[in-house]
Design a protein around this motif. Structure first.
Motif, mmCIF file in Angstrom:
data_model
loop_
_atom_site.group_PDB
_atom_site.id
_atom_site.type_symbol
_atom_site.label_atom_id
_atom_site.label_comp_id
_atom_site.label_asym_id
_atom_site.label_seq_id
_atom_site.Cartn_x
_atom_site.Cartn_y
_atom_site.Cartn_z
ATOM 1 N N ASP A 231 -5.382 -2.679 15.129
ATOM 2 C CA ASP A 231 -5.758 -2.141 16.429
ATOM 3 C C ASP A 231 -6.836 -1.066 16.318
ATOM 4 O OD1 ASP A 231 -4.147 -0.326 15.138
ATOM 5 O OD2 ASP A 231 -2.902 0.149 16.894
ATOM 6 N N SER A 232 -7.361 -0.849 15.120
ATOM 7 C CA SER A 232 -8.417 0.154 14.921
ATOM 8 C C SER A 232 -9.715 -0.331 15.562
ATOM 9 C CB SER A 232 -8.633 0.401 13.420
ATOM 10 O OG SER A 232 -9.751 1.244 13.211
ATOM 11 N N ARG A 233 -10.364 0.550 16.332
ATOM 12 C CA ARG A 233 -11.609 0.202 17.023
ATOM 13 C C ARG A 233 -12.573 1.383 16.945
ATOM 14 N NH1 ARG A 233 -11.243 -4.253 20.203
ATOM 15 N NH2 ARG A 233 -12.932 -3.577 21.592
ATOM 16 N N LEU A 234 -13.766 1.118 16.440
ATOM 17 C CA LEU A 234 -14.798 2.150 16.323
ATOM 18 C C LEU A 234 -16.048 1.697 17.057
ATOM 19 C CD1 LEU A 234 -16.093 4.752 15.119
ATOM 20 C CD2 LEU A 234 -16.743 3.367 13.138
ATOM 21 N N MET B 184 0.858 -1.196 0.000
ATOM 22 C CA MET B 184 0.000 0.000 0.000
ATOM 23 C C MET B 184 0.890 1.241 0.000
ATOM 24 S SD MET B 184 -2.876 1.144 2.791
ATOM 25 C CE MET B 184 -3.960 -0.164 2.242
ATOM 26 N N THR B 185 0.638 2.168 -0.907
ATOM 27 C CA THR B 185 1.413 3.393 -0.951
ATOM 28 C C THR B 185 0.841 4.402 0.023
ATOM 29 O OG1 THR B 185 0.016 4.253 -2.725
ATOM 30 C CG2 THR B 185 1.986 3.057 -3.389
ATOM 31 N N ASN B 186 1.710 5.286 0.479
ATOM 32 C CA ASN B 186 1.258 6.320 1.398
ATOM 33 C C ASN B 186 0.553 7.425 0.631
ATOM 34 O OD1 ASN B 186 2.305 5.130 3.699
ATOM 35 N ND2 ASN B 186 4.340 6.018 3.342
ATOM 36 N N PRO B 187 -0.351 8.174 1.297
ATOM 37 C CA PRO B 187 -1.015 9.273 0.622
ATOM 38 C C PRO B 187 -0.033 10.395 0.349
ATOM 39 C CG PRO B 187 -1.584 9.229 2.949
ATOM 40 C CD PRO B 187 -0.806 7.998 2.664
ATOM 41 N N PRO B 188 -0.384 11.287 -0.575
ATOM 42 C CA PRO B 188 0.500 12.416 -0.850
ATOM 43 C C PRO B 188 0.717 13.241 0.410
ATOM 44 C CG PRO B 188 -1.265 12.249 -2.478
ATOM 45 C CD PRO B 188 -1.588 11.288 -1.397
ATOM 46 N N ASP B 189 1.863 13.936 0.473
ATOM 47 C CA ASP B 189 2.170 14.739 1.656
ATOM 48 C C ASP B 189 1.299 15.987 1.738
ATOM 49 O OD1 ASP B 189 5.677 13.962 1.414
ATOM 50 O OD2 ASP B 189 4.084 12.996 2.575
ATOM 51 N N SER B 190 0.798 16.457 0.629
ATOM 52 C CA SER B 190 -0.038 17.656 0.642
ATOM 53 C C SER B 190 -1.014 17.582 -0.507
ATOM 54 C CB SER B 190 0.826 18.916 0.496
ATOM 55 O OG SER B 190 1.550 18.885 -0.724
ATOM 56 N N PRO B 191 -2.155 18.294 -0.369
ATOM 57 C CA PRO B 191 -3.134 18.255 -1.438
ATOM 58 C C PRO B 191 -2.641 18.996 -2.672
ATOM 59 C CG PRO B 191 -3.940 19.532 0.469
ATOM 60 C CD PRO B 191 -2.567 19.065 0.775
ATOM 61 N N THR C 238 -14.676 -2.658 6.136
ATOM 62 C CA THR C 238 -13.815 -2.950 4.988
ATOM 63 C C THR C 238 -12.356 -2.602 5.269
ATOM 64 O OG1 THR C 238 -14.323 -0.781 4.008
ATOM 65 C CG2 THR C 238 -15.684 -2.656 3.327
ATOM 66 N N GLY C 239 -12.060 -2.194 6.513
ATOM 67 C CA GLY C 239 -10.680 -1.944 6.908
ATOM 68 C C GLY C 239 -10.072 -3.190 7.526
ATOM 69 N N ALA C 240 -9.405 -3.025 8.680
ATOM 70 C CA ALA C 240 -8.754 -4.177 9.317
ATOM 71 C C ALA C 240 -9.037 -4.267 10.808
ATOM 72 C CB ALA C 240 -7.241 -4.089 9.091
ATOM 73 N N GLY C 241 -9.871 -3.367 11.318
ATOM 74 C CA GLY C 241 -10.102 -3.328 12.751
ATOM 75 C C GLY C 241 -11.438 -3.902 13.187
ATOM 76 N N VAL C 242 -11.943 -3.392 14.313
ATOM 77 C CA VAL C 242 -13.135 -3.925 14.967
ATOM 78 C C VAL C 242 -14.173 -2.825 15.096
ATOM 79 C CG1 VAL C 242 -14.029 -4.931 17.123
ATOM 80 C CG2 VAL C 242 -11.787 -5.626 16.246
ATOM 81 N N ARG D 49 -6.861 4.343 1.543
ATOM 82 C CA ARG D 49 -5.531 4.643 1.025
ATOM 83 C C ARG D 49 -5.082 6.052 1.442
ATOM 84 N NH1 ARG D 49 -2.656 2.670 -3.423
ATOM 85 N NH2 ARG D 49 -3.760 0.719 -2.955
ATOM 86 N N TRP D 50 -6.040 6.985 1.505
ATOM 87 C CA TRP D 50 -5.739 8.381 1.817
ATOM 88 C C TRP D 50 -5.330 8.551 3.277
ATOM 89 C CZ3 TRP D 50 -4.484 12.592 -0.643
ATOM 90 C CH2 TRP D 50 -4.750 13.862 -0.131
ATOM 91 N N MET D 51 -6.010 7.829 4.185
ATOM 92 C CA MET D 51 -5.695 7.945 5.616
ATOM 93 C C MET D 51 -5.725 6.560 6.270
ATOM 94 S SD MET D 51 -9.087 10.048 6.816
ATOM 95 C CE MET D 51 -10.738 9.534 6.324
ATOM 96 N N PRO D 52 -4.725 5.742 5.981
ATOM 97 C CA PRO D 52 -4.699 4.362 6.483
ATOM 98 C C PRO D 52 -4.588 4.277 8.003
ATOM 99 C CG PRO D 52 -2.586 4.941 5.490
ATOM 100 C CD PRO D 52 -3.529 6.047 5.159
ATOM 101 N N GLU D 53 -4.173 5.380 8.649
ATOM 102 C CA GLU D 53 -4.019 5.360 10.106
ATOM 103 C C GLU D 53 -5.349 5.116 10.824
ATOM 104 O OE1 GLU D 53 -1.410 8.779 8.464
ATOM 105 O OE2 GLU D 53 -3.401 7.931 8.110
ATOM 106 N N ILE D 54 -6.463 5.452 10.184
ATOM 107 C CA ILE D 54 -7.753 5.416 10.879
ATOM 108 C C ILE D 54 -8.284 3.989 11.030
ATOM 109 C CG2 ILE D 54 -10.137 6.227 10.869
ATOM 110 C CD1 ILE D 54 -8.116 8.424 11.365
ATOM 111 N N ALA D 55 -8.409 3.258 9.940
ATOM 112 C CA ALA D 55 -9.112 1.967 9.994
ATOM 113 C C ALA D 55 -8.337 0.798 9.410
ATOM 114 C CB ALA D 55 -10.469 2.081 9.288
ATOM 115 N N MET D 56 -7.132 1.009 8.875
ATOM 116 C CA MET D 56 -6.413 -0.097 8.243
ATOM 117 C C MET D 56 -5.466 -0.831 9.190
ATOM 118 S SD MET D 56 -7.635 -0.611 5.354
ATOM 119 C CE MET D 56 -6.467 -1.808 4.711
ATOM 120 N N GLY D 57 -5.357 -0.363 10.421
ATOM 121 C CA GLY D 57 -4.551 -1.078 11.403
ATOM 122 C C GLY D 57 -5.394 -2.102 12.144
#
Length: 628
Positions: free
Chosen positions: A242-245, A1-8, A265-269, A232-240
């Protein structure tokens, strides 16, 4: 998975002279990328990893359900829906609070090529009848026996007596599942395989501040293309993992519904809380890694913490810590960053105050996603300063929720962030936010005239919101175009700029700014019955009812001071000159709030016309130039 761009990407001028910004498409999906396909992909990635957490009826224990177990239950319920005789495209209404069975039914309907149609559990019989008729609903699944009876009565009133109605509290899921015992798995697989991104996924009826709710038609592609690119834009939120909502906002609202699909559809709970009375204990036991809230929740948390500090030294410590958090957050946006002294102050404030507030939301939250209404910049700085950045976003039912959102990497307080890929945003010459992209809805159900009116001739969706784009591509919202007040002097006033800062005061529940065709701007204010006792106690005042407080000189003086602070952000012509404090609050029950907790402005102005006239010494005179 590629990281999102550093700026818009930079803002580019459109040919019309309007400002326009196109988010990059990070992932291109094919026509088979439907919601069921994304669930299957999640199972293939992590079949034995937890996907759902269900709270046990007794105690604070959460039982986990793996991706495979959830998928198998989805298939069993989907087969049951087929067994009940529902053909592809049939509509299934869900009328319930936010609970596991809602998500189960959503995904089962999608897997069986059916169309779930949300109904708010607070809807009136007339509203239910409208949805059942307009959407041509074939089956209703209600939460309780009472809701089921209300749905049956509404169906009968609409001439739909034969519509089956099941109740979750009387084994609806078991009834449906048993109906699928003889349905071959191949029949279900064929239905799911026949779906494409253009297939109808749901019809969401807007809660609406005015008029009859319109049915917003959303496709599978509206959900999936935005979900895939948002991951892909913000993988920190739900692709880990350890993500819990923990969902507690109504799933009848598209904001929560999108996050339901996004998290699964991410990787958490994901977990559910049907009763917000238990919210604090559920947050403590579930320990979400991010929260989905409306600004009123953040205001309540702050005001509750302030009230619990009491008076005297403890309160002074809290107020100092709150100021330290704001100063620290603001310093983060400067080239030099927080000073050594400010960092030391924040460390002390963290030990004394911040840790307790973080514990209120479970002690594990990295981010708060806020939407549905503007959040005051001071509150945004406060939460970032105490260690939980607020990612404020903006969206509508017609855009499957988010159009733009601040991310962990790209964030600017005071804005609602850059557009989410692959959405394009344009600001028209008259300041309206226009949107184009694969998440924009298909149209309004059975309403071609409203659909045509919602788009510009060149295909941009008219949001009805006023705003701007800065040079970095961040979107700011200033208010609803239809809510702009034009005073007798011809001054245009956006109510949100005054209402939102006032709503943050612990005494204030709701605010409606008025002044259309009037000589000055005024406001109707309701008091927060929950916060009132603590405020009175902390100010050395005796207990009193909301009605008594509405005329108490100490309360009125505090409200005047709050108005003075709010007025500092606007010109004199836009400032509030007078207020009227109402003796009751706005609620869904009295018809003054939508289910998504937005004020029905037109209804409030009509209902309290006499109080408004009192403010101005009478109604608008027909002889006035502005009243002609």
């Amino acid at each position: 998975m590629t990281n999102p761009p550093d700026s818009p990407s930079p803002v580019a001028p459109a040919g019309s002279g309007a400002l326009e910004w196109h988010a990059p498409t990070l992932v291109r999906i094919n026509e088979k990328t439907t919601v069921p396909a994304l669930l299957r992909e999640r199972v293939s990635r992590s079949a034995n990893r937890a996907l759902i957490a269900r709270k046990q009826e007794m105690g604070e224990v959460w039982r986990t359900i793996t991706a495979r177990e959830f998928s198998e239950e989805v298939d069993a319920v989907a087969c049951g829906l087929i067994g009940l005789g529902l053909e592809p495209g049939a509509r299934v209404a869900i009328m319930s609070r936010t609970r596991y069975e809602w998500t189960l039914l959503d995904f089962a309907c999608w897997t069986a090529a059916l169309v779930p149609v949300p109904i708010y559990e607070t809807s009136s019989s007339e509203q239910i009848a409208h949805v059942l008729t307009d959407a041509d609903v074939s089956l209703v699944v209600a939460e309780t026996i009472t809701m089921a009876e209300l749905a049956r009565a509404a169906a009968a009133a609409a001439g739909r007596e034969g519509t089956p109605v099941l109740s979750l509290d009387t084994e609806a899921i078991r009834t449906i599942t048993e109906a699928g015992a003889s349905v071959p798995p191949q029949a279900l697989a064929e239905r799911a395989e026949d779906l494409t991104t253009s297939s109808l996924a749901t019809i969401v009826y807007t809660s609406g501040t005015t008029g009859t709710p319109k049915g917003t038609v959303l496709s599978h592609g509206n959900f999936t293309e935005l979900c895939v690119n948002a991951h892909r834009w913000m993988p920190e939120i739900a692709m880990g993992t350890d993500s819990r909502l923990l969902l507690f906002l109504p799933l009848a609202h598209v904001f929560a519904r999108f996050l339901e699909v996004f998290q699964i559809t991410g990787a958490g709970v994901i977990g559910h809380t049907p009763d917000t009375k238990n919210l604090l204990s559920d947050l403590a036991s579930f320990r979400p890694s991010y929260l989905l809230v409306v600004p009123r929740v953040l205001e309540k948390i702050y005001n509750s913490a302030d009230a619990r500090a009491g008076s005297g030294g403890a309160r002074r410590v809290f107020r100092w810590a709150a100021k330290t958090a704001v100063d620290y957050s603001r310093a983060l946006d400067t080239p030099e960053g927080p000073s050594r002294s400010l960092r030391a102050q924040r460390a002390v404030a963290d030990r004394l105050v911040f840790r307790r507030i973080r514990t209120l939301v479970g002690g594990n939250a990295d981010w708060i996603i806020s939407g549905g209404a503007p959040l005051s910049q001071r509150l945004a700085h406060f939460y970032r300063g105490l260690g939980i950045p607020v990612l404020e976003g903006y969206g509508l039912t017609e855009t499957v929720g988010p159009v733009s959102v601040n991310t962990p990497r790209l964030s600017k307080i005071g804005t609602v962030g850059p557009p989410l890929p692959p959405v394009a945003v344009r600001v028209s010459e008259d300041g309206e936010i226009l949107v184009k992209g694969p998440s924009v809805f298909q149209g309004y159900h059975n309403d071609p005239a409203a659909t045509a009116a919602a788009f510009t001739p060149d295909g941009w969706f008219r949001t009805g919101d006023l705003g701007s784009l800065d040079r970095d591509g961040y979107v700011s919202i200033t208010g609803r175009a239809k809510e702009i007040i034009v005073t007798a002097g011809g001054k245009n006033v956006a109510p949100a700029g005054l209402e939102d800062p006032l709503r943050g005061h612990p005494l204030i529940s709701q605010v409606v700014v008025v002044g259309e065709k009037r000589p000055f701007v005024a406001a109707l204010i309701t008091l927060d019955a929950e916060m009132l006792p603590g405020w009175l106690r902390n100010h050395g005042l005796p207990p009193m009812t909301v009605a008594e407080a509405a005329s108490d000189p100490h309360v009125l003086a505090a409200l005047d001071r709050a108005v003075e602070r709010a007025n500092r952000h606007v010109s004199r012509a836009e400032s509030i000159r007078k207020i009227a404090v109402l003796s009751g609050d706005f609620t869904e029950a009295n018809g003054l709030l939508t289910p998504s907790l937005k004020v029905k402005r037109d209804v409030a102005i009509e209902r309290f016309a006499d109080r408004i006239d009192e403010i101005y010494g009478g109604p608008v005179r027909a002889s006035d130039p502005a009243g002609e």
